[in-house]
Design a protein around this motif. Structure first.
Motif, mmCIF file in Angstrom:
data_model
loop_
_atom_site.group_PDB
_atom_site.id
_atom_site.type_symbol
_atom_site.label_atom_id
_atom_site.label_comp_id
_atom_site.label_asym_id
_atom_site.label_seq_id
_atom_site.Cartn_x
_atom_site.Cartn_y
_atom_site.Cartn_z
ATOM 1 N N HIS A 1 110.281 20.172 59.006
ATOM 2 C CA HIS A 1 110.685 18.782 58.980
ATOM 3 C C HIS A 1 110.089 18.097 60.205
ATOM 4 C CE1 HIS A 1 113.606 19.896 55.925
ATOM 5 N NE2 HIS A 1 113.888 20.937 56.670
ATOM 6 N N PHE A 2 109.551 16.892 59.996
ATOM 7 C CA PHE A 2 108.992 16.183 61.132
ATOM 8 C C PHE A 2 109.125 14.683 60.916
ATOM 9 C CE2 PHE A 2 105.532 16.325 58.162
ATOM 10 C CZ PHE A 2 104.897 15.103 58.310
ATOM 11 N N SER A 3 109.074 13.956 62.022
ATOM 12 C CA SER A 3 109.121 12.506 61.997
ATOM 13 C C SER A 3 108.252 12.010 63.143
ATOM 14 C CB SER A 3 110.564 12.016 62.170
ATOM 15 O OG SER A 3 110.640 10.612 62.145
ATOM 16 N N ILE A 4 107.516 10.920 62.902
ATOM 17 C CA ILE A 4 106.672 10.341 63.945
ATOM 18 C C ILE A 4 106.903 8.837 63.993
ATOM 19 C CG2 ILE A 4 104.914 12.132 63.852
ATOM 20 C CD1 ILE A 4 103.230 10.248 62.119
ATOM 21 N N SER A 5 106.595 8.260 65.149
ATOM 22 C CA SER A 5 106.740 6.822 65.334
ATOM 23 C C SER A 5 105.791 6.375 66.429
ATOM 24 C CB SER A 5 108.189 6.492 65.733
ATOM 25 O OG SER A 5 108.357 5.101 65.915
ATOM 26 N N HIS A 6 105.399 5.098 66.370
ATOM 27 C CA HIS A 6 104.606 4.541 67.465
ATOM 28 C C HIS A 6 104.921 3.062 67.597
ATOM 29 C CE1 HIS A 6 101.729 2.308 64.967
ATOM 30 N NE2 HIS A 6 101.907 3.303 64.105
ATOM 31 N N SER A 7 104.747 2.564 68.798
ATOM 32 C CA SER A 7 104.945 1.144 69.091
ATOM 33 C C SER A 7 104.105 0.824 70.317
ATOM 34 C CB SER A 7 106.422 0.856 69.367
ATOM 35 O OG SER A 7 106.628 -0.519 69.601
ATOM 36 N N GLY A 8 103.185 -0.108 70.178
ATOM 37 C CA GLY A 8 102.312 -0.436 71.307
ATOM 38 C C GLY A 8 101.550 0.789 71.763
ATOM 39 N N ASP A 9 101.647 1.094 73.039
ATOM 40 C CA ASP A 9 100.949 2.246 73.618
ATOM 41 C C ASP A 9 101.762 3.536 73.565
ATOM 42 O OD1 ASP A 9 98.789 0.630 74.283
ATOM 43 O OD2 ASP A 9 99.557 0.197 76.289
ATOM 44 N N PHE A 10 102.909 3.529 72.889
ATOM 45 C CA PHE A 10 103.807 4.673 72.920
ATOM 46 C C PHE A 10 103.904 5.337 71.552
ATOM 47 C CE2 PHE A 10 105.056 1.700 76.153
ATOM 48 C CZ PHE A 10 105.131 2.514 77.267
ATOM 49 N N ALA A 11 104.135 6.646 71.582
ATOM 50 C CA ALA A 11 104.320 7.415 70.355
ATOM 51 C C ALA A 11 105.426 8.436 70.585
ATOM 52 C CB ALA A 11 103.026 8.128 69.966
ATOM 53 N N ALA A 12 106.091 8.833 69.500
ATOM 54 C CA ALA A 12 107.140 9.855 69.568
ATOM 55 C C ALA A 12 107.016 10.741 68.339
ATOM 56 C CB ALA A 12 108.522 9.203 69.612
ATOM 57 N N ALA A 13 107.353 12.006 68.501
ATOM 58 C CA ALA A 13 107.358 12.959 67.396
ATOM 59 C C ALA A 13 108.576 13.860 67.541
ATOM 60 C CB ALA A 13 106.080 13.792 67.404
ATOM 61 N N PHE A 14 109.129 14.274 66.416
ATOM 62 C CA PHE A 14 110.299 15.150 66.395
ATOM 63 C C PHE A 14 110.052 16.157 65.281
ATOM 64 C CE2 PHE A 14 115.273 14.830 66.294
ATOM 65 C CZ PHE A 14 115.383 16.105 66.792
ATOM 66 N N VAL A 15 110.126 17.445 65.605
ATOM 67 C CA VAL A 15 109.834 18.514 64.654
ATOM 68 C C VAL A 15 110.972 19.522 64.686
ATOM 69 C CG1 VAL A 15 108.210 20.355 64.065
ATOM 70 C CG2 VAL A 15 107.362 18.222 65.062
ATOM 71 N N SER A 16 111.363 20.009 63.503
ATOM 72 C CA SER A 16 112.371 21.061 63.415
ATOM 73 C C SER A 16 112.044 21.976 62.247
ATOM 74 C CB SER A 16 113.767 20.464 63.205
ATOM 75 O OG SER A 16 114.696 21.501 62.912
ATOM 76 N N PRO A 17 112.139 23.293 62.448
ATOM 77 C CA PRO A 17 111.927 24.210 61.326
ATOM 78 C C PRO A 17 113.177 24.354 60.453
ATOM 79 C CG PRO A 17 112.307 25.453 63.324
ATOM 80 C CD PRO A 17 112.272 23.992 63.719
#
Length: 137
Positions: free
Chosen positions: A1-17
Motif C-alpha cells: 500500500h502506498f500514497s504520494i502527494s506533492h505541493s510546490g517544491d515539496f513531496a511526501a510518500a507513505f508506504v506500508s506492506p
C-alpha cells in the motif's frame, strides 16, 4: 500500500506492506478559503469559524487559511486512504476534533463507518497529514 502527494517544491510518500495508507502535503494559501464550503460540512464550518481567530495549536499553520488548509489536507489523506474515489468530502469525511497537538479524530462515514486517527504536522506554512489502518468497504 502506498500514497504520494506533492505541493510546490515539496513531496511526501507513505508506504506500508500491511495496511492502507493516505498522505497529503499542502502549502497553506488563502485560496483555500474560496472553496471551504465545498469540503467542510456545516457543523465543521461552524467549528472553523469559532476556532480560527485564536487557533494556534503549535502553529497549524499560521492563521485562518492555515487551519483551512490543514483541514483540506486531512480530508485528502482520508480520501487517498479509502482509494476508491466517489467521496463527498463534506458528508463522508467528518472531523471529530483535535484530541492532541499531533492527532485529529476523523469519522469516515461510508458503509458501516469508522473512526480514524490522523497524524499531522505543520511548519513554515506547510501542512502534512497522514492516516493508516485497515480498509473497510
Amino acid at each position: 500500500h502506498f500514497s504520494i502527494s506533492h505541493s510546490g517544491d515539496f513531496a511526501a510518500a507513505f508506504v506500508s506492506p500491511f495496511v492502507r495508507v493516505g498522505v497529503d502535503v499542502e502549502e497553506a494559501t488563502p485560496q483555500v478559503l474560496r472553496v471551504i464550503h465545498k469540503f467542510l460540512h456545516e457543523e465543521e464550518q461552524a467549528w472553523y469559524e469559532r476556532e480560527k481567530p485564536g487557533f494556534d495549536r503549535e502553529h497549524p499553520d499560521q492563521g485562518p487559511f492555515g487551519l483551512a488548509t490543514l483541514l483540506w489536507s486531512a480530508k485528502e489523506s482520508v480520501y487517498k486512504w479509502y482509494g476508491k474515489g466517489g467521496i463527498d468530502f463534506r458528508e463522508v469525511i467528518r472531523m471529530e476534533g483535535f484530541p492532541s497537538e499531533d492527532v485529529m479524530a476523523i469519522r469516515f462515514m461510508k458503509g458501516k463507518g469508522r473512526s480514524l486517527r490522523l497524524g499531522y504536522r505543520s511548519w513554515d506554512r506547510l501542512c502534512l497529514t497522514w492516516v493508516h489502518g485497515d480498509h473497510t468497504g
